[in-house]
Design an enzyme around this catalytic site. Structure first.
Site, short mmCIF file in Angstrom:
data_model
loop_
_atom_site.label_atom_id
_atom_site.label_comp_id
_atom_site.label_asym_id
_atom_site.label_seq_id
_atom_site.Cartn_x
_atom_site.Cartn_y
_atom_site.Cartn_z
N GLN A 88 7.05 14.36 9.77
CA GLN A 88 6.67 13.22 10.53
C GLN A 88 7.77 12.06 10.64
O GLN A 88 7.37 11.07 11.39
CB GLN A 88 5.23 12.24 9.50
CG GLN A 88 4.25 13.44 9.69
CD GLN A 88 2.82 12.93 8.48
OE1 GLN A 88 3.06 11.73 8.29
NE2 GLN A 88 2.01 13.62 8.59
N HIS A 153 3.85 10.50 6.09
CA HIS A 153 3.33 9.42 5.54
C HIS A 153 4.42 8.07 5.56
O HIS A 153 4.34 7.45 4.41
CB HIS A 153 2.52 9.43 4.43
CG HIS A 153 1.16 10.25 4.62
ND1 HIS A 153 0.23 10.14 3.65
CD2 HIS A 153 0.91 10.95 5.56
CE1 HIS A 153 -0.57 11.06 4.21
NE2 HIS A 153 -0.20 11.55 5.23
N GLU A 244 -9.19 4.77 9.14
CA GLU A 244 -9.59 3.08 8.87
C GLU A 244 -9.22 2.23 10.05
O GLU A 244 -8.08 2.43 10.39
CB GLU A 244 -9.55 2.58 7.71
CG GLU A 244 -10.04 3.23 6.43
CD GLU A 244 -9.53 2.84 5.03
OE1 GLU A 244 -8.56 1.94 5.16
OE2 GLU A 244 -10.29 3.03 4.41
N TYR A 254 -6.91 -2.56 -0.60
CA TYR A 254 -7.77 -1.58 0.33
C TYR A 254 -8.12 -0.36 -0.29
O TYR A 254 -8.79 0.42 0.43
CB TYR A 254 -7.00 -1.68 1.61
CG TYR A 254 -6.96 -2.99 2.43
CD1 TYR A 254 -6.21 -3.99 2.00
CD2 TYR A 254 -8.08 -3.27 3.34
CE1 TYR A 254 -6.09 -5.33 2.64
CE2 TYR A 254 -8.05 -4.62 4.07
CZ TYR A 254 -7.12 -5.59 3.48
OH TYR A 254 -7.18 -6.96 4.08
N TYR A 265 -8.11 15.89 1.17
CA TYR A 265 -8.08 17.32 2.08
C TYR A 265 -8.39 18.36 1.19
O TYR A 265 -8.64 19.63 1.83
CB TYR A 265 -6.74 17.36 3.01
CG TYR A 265 -7.13 16.57 4.18
CD1 TYR A 265 -7.69 17.39 5.45
CD2 TYR A 265 -6.57 15.33 4.36
CE1 TYR A 265 -7.91 16.40 6.59
CE2 TYR A 265 -6.96 14.45 5.80
CZ TYR A 265 -7.54 15.12 6.65
OH TYR A 265 -7.71 14.55 7.99
#
Ligand SMILES: [Ca+2]
Ligand SMILES: [Ca+2]
Length: 374
Positions: A88, A153, A244, A254, A265
């Site tokens: 990513q 991430h 979200e 949060y 997952y």
């Protein structure tokens, strides 16, 4: 019983085929906009408009492109940082300084490896040369802490506040617990000065947090924007069934990985948000997941009925999504099938909505301009 729990029997039918055409079609509405294909790119990640209507577009492999307003020509901008493009990671966000017209400062985020091969997200800035050919004097002004193994991430979204502070997102790097660690920037929204140093008055320093932390308990934060009222909105890719939209409030937790309306997952349960648990609950969440990309608060004239609403893309959801915003409340609005993974959403100078497809897997990511349907 929360609404999410009540929906579970129906969602179970869709659970095995989250991204199937039938699941998408259920949410697709007739599109009230015309779509014009403007250009295409190799795995684009983010874009922003210059005051003259030209665009800066990042490609994940490390290219920064200056694109003409009509999309017909583009040139590479030199002077950008070396990126580690894997998984990513890569060159990610591009945002202008609020006083760009005077100082020509361009901010970039990217993933990089250190000497030990550990990776993290970095933030830097340089001055766009008058001819647009390069960023001059580019400097790295902030690095996530700590750098860790893996290519997931990173997050790396940038947003300037109305008062000029720079907000920056750091993902939890698929390591879970750093999101709750006061001494890691991972899984946090950070509030910095425009030179990358911690802003004064951040809310958690007295509780032993790093001085740059604004909010925590986040997972993979892939959209961040202020609306016209000065509220800060964020979207994050949650665990399975837990994507979200959050209203970001100073000092709040949060919840990740302690609570989430989704679950891991690998099937492990994560307790849902519930009133009084001490965690800030999302304003909107998705089950099945849509894998959000980008976030824009609409302020234009072309679609007056959507003024003040939020727009984001769906990657696995292959959609453009509108969130109905009323002050600090938000609820799902529209979800239009776009037939491709959507990575980024922007508002153009004339109020058109621009989206970047993610591309990849052999296909280019297209830049599309959306205007009202005739
Ligand atoms: Ca953007
Ligand atoms: Ca849960």
């Amino acid at each position: 019983m929360t609404p999410a729990r009540m929906l579970l029997p129906a969602l179970a039918l869709l659970g095995a085929c989250n991204s199937s055409p039938s699941a998408v079609a259920q949410n697709a509405a007739a599109r009230p906009f015309a779509v014009t294909e403007v250009a295409d790119f190799d795995s684009p990640w983010a874009m922003t408009f210059l005051p003259d209507g030209r665009m800066l577009v990042t490609e994940k492999k490390g290219q920064l492109l200056l694109v003409s307003a009509d999309g017909k020509s583009s040139k590479t901008v030199a002077g950008t940082p070396q990126v580690s493009s894997a998984g990513q990671g890569g060159l990610m966000d591009v945002v202008l300084h609020p006083q760009f017209a005077a100082n020509r400062l361009v901010y970039l985020s990217w993933s990089e490896a250190n000497a030990e091969g550990l990776k993290g997200v970095a933030l830097g800035r340089g001055t766009l040369a008058a001819d647009g050919s390069k960023l001059e004097g580019f400097q790295t002004i902030f690095r996530a802490h700590p750098y860790v193994e893996g290519n997931g991430h990173f997050s790396g979204r940038i947003a300037f506040a109305p008062d000029g502070h720079l907000f920056f997102t750091n993902g939890e790097r698929q390591k879970f617990t750093p999101a709750q660690d006061p001494q890691a920037t991972l899984g946090k929204v950070l509030r910095l000065n425009d030179d990358g140093t911690p802003a004064k008055g951040n809310p958690l320093a007295a509780q032993g947090f790093r001085p740059d932390v604004w909010s925590y308990g986040h997972r993979n934060l892939l959209g961040l924007t202020f609306d016209a009222n000065g509220n800060l909105w964020e979207q994050e890719m949650g665990p399975k069934g837990g994507d979200e939209i959050n209203l970001i409030v100073a000092g709040k937790n949060y919840g990740y990985p302690n609570v989430s309306n989704g679950d891991h997952y690998d099937g492990k349960d994560i307790p849902d948000h519930k009133a009084g648990d001490g965690y800030e609950a999302p304003k909107v969440w998705w089950n099945p997941s849509i894998s959000p990309g980008g976030l824009m608060a609409y302020s234009g004239k072309l679609f007056p009925e959507w003024k003040g609403d939020l727009f984001l893309g769906g990657l696995s959801g292959k959609a453009l999504i509108r969130i109905d915003v009323n002050g600090t409340d938000a609820k799902k609005g529209d979800q239009w099938d776009m037939g491709a993974r959507i990575r980024e959403v922007e508002e153009g100078p004339d109020g058109a909505i621009w989206v970047l497809e993610d591309g990849g897997q052999g296909s280019q990511g297209r830049l599309l301009k959306l205007t009202p349907a005739k």
